[in-house]
Write a protein that holds these residues in place. Structure first.
Motif, mmCIF file in Angstrom:
data_model
loop_
_atom_site.group_PDB
_atom_site.id
_atom_site.type_symbol
_atom_site.label_atom_id
_atom_site.label_comp_id
_atom_site.label_asym_id
_atom_site.label_seq_id
_atom_site.Cartn_x
_atom_site.Cartn_y
_atom_site.Cartn_z
ATOM 1 N N THR A 13 46.199 44.686 28.808
ATOM 2 C CA THR A 13 45.437 44.759 30.056
ATOM 3 C C THR A 13 45.802 45.945 30.951
ATOM 4 O O THR A 13 45.016 46.340 31.796
ATOM 5 C CB THR A 13 45.636 43.479 30.882
ATOM 6 O OG1 THR A 13 46.988 43.440 31.346
ATOM 7 C CG2 THR A 13 45.331 42.237 30.053
ATOM 8 N N MET A 14 47.015 46.488 30.831
ATOM 9 C CA MET A 14 47.563 47.476 31.770
ATOM 10 C C MET A 14 47.717 46.905 33.180
ATOM 11 O O MET A 14 47.908 47.635 34.140
ATOM 12 C CB MET A 14 46.709 48.751 31.806
ATOM 13 C CG MET A 14 46.704 49.500 30.502
ATOM 14 S SD MET A 14 48.349 50.097 30.030
ATOM 15 C CE MET A 14 48.373 49.678 28.290
ATOM 16 N N ASN A 15 47.628 45.613 33.291
ATOM 17 C CA ASN A 15 47.862 44.905 34.555
ATOM 18 C C ASN A 15 49.296 44.385 34.522
ATOM 19 O O ASN A 15 49.610 43.489 33.738
ATOM 20 C CB ASN A 15 46.876 43.747 34.695
ATOM 21 C CG ASN A 15 47.156 42.862 35.903
ATOM 22 O OD1 ASN A 15 48.016 43.166 36.726
ATOM 23 N ND2 ASN A 15 46.446 41.750 35.994
ATOM 24 N N PRO A 16 50.211 44.924 35.335
ATOM 25 C CA PRO A 16 51.618 44.515 35.240
ATOM 26 C C PRO A 16 51.859 43.039 35.543
ATOM 27 O O PRO A 16 52.870 42.483 35.128
ATOM 28 C CB PRO A 16 52.316 45.416 36.267
ATOM 29 C CG PRO A 16 51.250 45.913 37.176
ATOM 30 C CD PRO A 16 49.999 45.968 36.356
ATOM 31 N N SER A 17 50.941 42.391 36.226
ATOM 32 C CA SER A 17 51.095 40.967 36.493
ATOM 33 C C SER A 17 50.734 40.107 35.280
ATOM 34 O O SER A 17 51.134 38.940 35.207
ATOM 35 C CB SER A 17 50.212 40.551 37.676
ATOM 36 O OG SER A 17 50.609 41.193 38.849
ATOM 37 N N GLN A 18 49.982 40.667 34.359
ATOM 38 C CA GLN A 18 49.541 39.937 33.180
ATOM 39 C C GLN A 18 49.284 40.954 32.069
ATOM 40 O O GLN A 18 48.144 41.307 31.779
ATOM 41 C CB GLN A 18 48.261 39.151 33.497
ATOM 42 C CG GLN A 18 47.825 38.213 32.393
ATOM 43 C CD GLN A 18 46.546 37.466 32.752
ATOM 44 O OE1 GLN A 18 45.738 37.978 33.531
ATOM 45 N NE2 GLN A 18 46.369 36.275 32.221
ATOM 46 N N PRO A 19 50.338 41.462 31.433
ATOM 47 C CA PRO A 19 50.184 42.584 30.501
ATOM 48 C C PRO A 19 49.357 42.274 29.255
ATOM 49 O O PRO A 19 48.743 43.180 28.699
ATOM 50 C CB PRO A 19 51.629 42.913 30.104
ATOM 51 C CG PRO A 19 52.470 42.316 31.187
ATOM 52 C CD PRO A 19 51.739 41.093 31.645
ATOM 53 N N GLU A 20 49.347 41.004 28.828
ATOM 54 C CA GLU A 20 48.639 40.650 27.598
ATOM 55 C C GLU A 20 47.772 39.419 27.798
ATOM 56 O O GLU A 20 47.999 38.614 28.700
ATOM 57 C CB GLU A 20 49.635 40.387 26.460
ATOM 58 C CG GLU A 20 50.465 41.579 26.066
ATOM 59 C CD GLU A 20 51.347 41.274 24.878
ATOM 60 O OE1 GLU A 20 50.964 40.383 24.066
ATOM 61 O OE2 GLU A 20 52.413 41.907 24.750
ATOM 62 N N ALA A 21 46.775 39.315 26.924
ATOM 63 C CA ALA A 21 45.902 38.143 26.933
ATOM 64 C C ALA A 21 45.246 38.038 25.562
ATOM 65 O O ALA A 21 45.417 38.909 24.699
ATOM 66 C CB ALA A 21 44.849 38.251 28.028
ATOM 67 N N THR A 22 44.504 36.973 25.380
ATOM 68 C CA THR A 22 43.743 36.797 24.131
ATOM 69 C C THR A 22 42.244 36.687 24.390
ATOM 70 O O THR A 22 41.449 36.781 23.454
ATOM 71 C CB THR A 22 44.205 35.539 23.380
ATOM 72 O OG1 THR A 22 44.028 34.394 24.235
ATOM 73 C CG2 THR A 22 45.661 35.649 22.962
ATOM 74 N N HIS A 23 41.850 36.496 25.647
ATOM 75 C CA HIS A 23 40.439 36.333 25.986
ATOM 76 C C HIS A 23 40.137 37.058 27.302
ATOM 77 O O HIS A 23 40.999 37.151 28.183
ATOM 78 C CB HIS A 23 40.080 34.848 26.146
ATOM 79 C CG HIS A 23 40.139 34.064 24.880
ATOM 80 N ND1 HIS A 23 41.326 33.792 24.235
ATOM 81 C CD2 HIS A 23 39.149 33.492 24.137
ATOM 82 C CE1 HIS A 23 41.072 33.072 23.137
ATOM 83 N NE2 HIS A 23 39.756 32.865 23.063
ATOM 84 N N ILE A 24 38.899 37.516 27.413
ATOM 85 C CA ILE A 24 38.443 38.125 28.649
ATOM 86 C C ILE A 24 37.018 37.662 28.914
ATOM 87 O O ILE A 24 36.182 37.618 28.005
ATOM 88 C CB ILE A 24 38.530 39.667 28.600
ATOM 89 C CG1 ILE A 24 38.132 40.280 29.948
ATOM 90 C CG2 ILE A 24 37.704 40.252 27.461
ATOM 91 C CD1 ILE A 24 38.480 41.762 30.066
ATOM 92 N N ALA A 25 36.744 37.291 30.157
ATOM 93 C CA ALA A 25 35.415 36.830 30.552
ATOM 94 C C ALA A 25 34.782 37.881 31.451
ATOM 95 O O ALA A 25 35.417 38.388 32.384
ATOM 96 C CB ALA A 25 35.511 35.494 31.287
#
Length: 542
Positions: A13-25
């Motif tokens: 994500t390049m979002n330091p609060s949530q660097p990784e994910a498996t889904h995006i809406a």
């Protein structure tokens, strides 16, 4: 409008609060949610799209220094040293001798109507040690029509005798940058903008104004999207009425696959005219077009020997380079645009040019303090450590030309800079240690547009021959990825809209076949771009 949920193998994500994910809406053109499967919205208004389920999703790449000329130059003949693919995917072989250059010119000239000027590009004389391309070599290849050969740096051109005659250069008035032989006769080599524009005026054909063509802008967008880029710059736009109208027209199309951020070429206008023109363009911005940047050209290129270097100058003893305007004029322009509240992107290849511009920004901030100006020095190949500390103090951003390491690292090591200064070539790690906002770029069409290759250069720091330059300035893969996404977005003043996958930002994504954090760093440049997504609209892919 329905909500679309995209599962992926991994989302960086390049979002330091949530660097990784498996889904995006995605809701419309914005990110609604990022996380794991159980955090996604559900219901009748949600559509689950599995097309990227086995892919890796990143924020769309941001190319913070490139030129719309990338969409124009493939209308002309390629003469580069390195092999390269054109806009249609055809691979052009690299030319390793002046004789090969001459043969390609002859072949192409034979296909043109009688008398039609021949324009070629990509030639880089620095690779042909002991040989300087002159009008004599060009006359041997083509003497029945004007011939213009743009060098790879776009800071130098060489023309044949018929072109010199048409431009009135052989016997007419001279401007700075017209190179002459021992007899004082123009050799055919023209350095920097003033000299090159004499030729453009004589042709009635200014290459730098080709960016006013809708065809060129569309091709440029397609090339960028194929490389995973969702935001591109045109960092030397003429900002003529025609150019502004073309950019507005092309980017208004919902099918245009990228966001475009042009920067007006400052030296083409007086300070008053340029500032007024740029301010008048601002209201014509929209979600895919962002006006407001100004581009100031100070010196030239190191490999073209037109950059301005501090002592000891060029390693091989070559004379110092050229200023594109008198230093006092450059300083006055910085102060005028700064006072007007506009953001400057400043070409500074040599460390003497860096010094001049840091002085100018320092003076401007003393006179008119601004807390978040984001003035950005571009290229700054051999910026030294005192200058880095000063840049940090002044709040200056840096956008470094990491591709230099590969394409000209060997030349810099052997001829232009020498081994010692090459250890600080593109000092990315030092800039990050000082918390300077940093981006990296390709300067396309000077080198091919491809952020993953640019990131590979920043991580591996390998020249074309395989030599590593400045191992202590290498950055991690994660840091390099940040430089081609959020870091570049910051330098453009758009980090609140693009550069990371976070709720409320544009749903701009690069979809990759492999995970850049899991492949070997040496393989980073080989990762394929599967598709891009701009504001929720998919471009490419299956």
């Amino acid at each position: 409008m329905s909500i679309t949920v995209y599962p992926a193998r991994r989302i960086l994500t390049m979002n330091p609060s949530q660097p990784e994910a498996t889904h995006i809406a995605v809701d419309g053109d914005r990110v609604l949610a990022v996380g794991e499967v159980d955090t996604m919205p559900r219901g009748d208004g949600c559509v689950w799209d599995e097309r990227f389920a086995d892919k890796v999703i990143m924020p769309g790449f941001v190319e913070g220094h490139s030129h719309a000329l990338e969409g124009a130059m493939w209308d002309y003949l390629y003469l580069g040293y390195f092999p390269r693919h054109d806009a249609d995917g055809k691979q052009w072989s690299g030319l390793k001798s002046v004789e090969q250059v001459q043969e390609r010119l002859r072949e192409h000239a034979a296909c043109l109507p009688a008398g039609e000027p021949l324009i070629a590009w990509g030639f880089d004389p620095v690779y042909f040690e002991g040989t300087r391309l002159t009008r004599r070599e060009l006359d041997e290849a083509v003497c029945d029509r004007p011939l213009v050969v743009m060098h790879a740096s776009f800071h130098v051109m060489t023309v044949n005798t018929p072109m010199l005659e048409r431009a009135g250069i052989l016997d007419g008035p001279r401007v700075e940058g017209i190179m002459c032989d021992e007899q004082g006769i123009p050799s055919g080599e023209l350095q920097e903008m003033a000299a090159m524009f004499v030729v453009f005026d004589a042709l009635g054909h200014n290459l730098f104004e080709k960016v006013s063509s809708p065809h060129v802008l569309r091709r440029y967008g397609a090339i960028a999207a194929a490389a995973g880029v969702t935001t591109i710059t045109d960092l030397y736009n003429p900002m003529s009425d025609e150019a502004i109208d073309a950019m507005v027209e092309v980017t208004r199309s919902v099918d245009y696959p990228v966001r475009l951020v042009p920067a007006m070429g400052v030296l083409q206008w007086s300070a008053e005219e340029g500032i007024a023109r740029l301010q008048a363009a601002l209201p014509r911005s929209h979600e895919r077009l962002h006006f407001g940047l100004a581009k100031l050209m100070t010196d030239g290129s190191i490999q073209g020997y037109t950059a301005r270097l501090k002592w000891p100058g060029y390693h091989d003893g070559h004379a110092n380079g050229l200023w594109n305007a008198a230093p006092e004029v450059l300083t006055e322009l910085v102060q005028a645009y700064h006072q007007a509240g506009l953001q400057l992107h400043i070409h500074t290849n040599g460390d003497e040019a860096v010094e001049l511009m840091l002085d100018a920004i320092d003076q401007a901030l003393t006179l008119w303090p601004r807390a978040d100006h984001r003035h950005t020095l571009q290229h700054c190949q051999v910026i030294d450590h005192a200058q880095l500390r000063r840049a940090a103090r002044l709040g200056v951003c840096l956008n470094m030309f990491a591709n230099h390491l590969y394409y000209w690292g060997d030349i810099h090591y052997q001829r232009t800079l020498g081994p010692s200064r090459c250890q600080r070539l593109e000092p990315l790690a030092s800039a990050r240690r000082l918390s300077i906002p940093v981006a990296i770029h390709s300067d396309a069409p000077v080198t091919p547009l491809g952020p993953l290759f640019t990131a590979w250069c920043a991580v591996n720091r390998r020249t074309a021959s395989g030599r590593q330059l400045g191992e202590h300035e290498a950055v991690s893969v994660g840091e390099a990825l940040e430089m081609i996404t959020l870091g570049a977005a910051w330098t453009l003043g758009l980090d609140d809209k693009i550069g990371s996958l976070d709720v409320g930002k544009y749903a701009d994504m690069a979809v990759l076949d492999q995970d850049p954090l899991q492949v070997a760093p040496a393989e980073l440049r080989d990762i394929k771009v599967h598709a891009t997504v701009l504001g929720g609209r998919v471009h490419g892919g299956d």
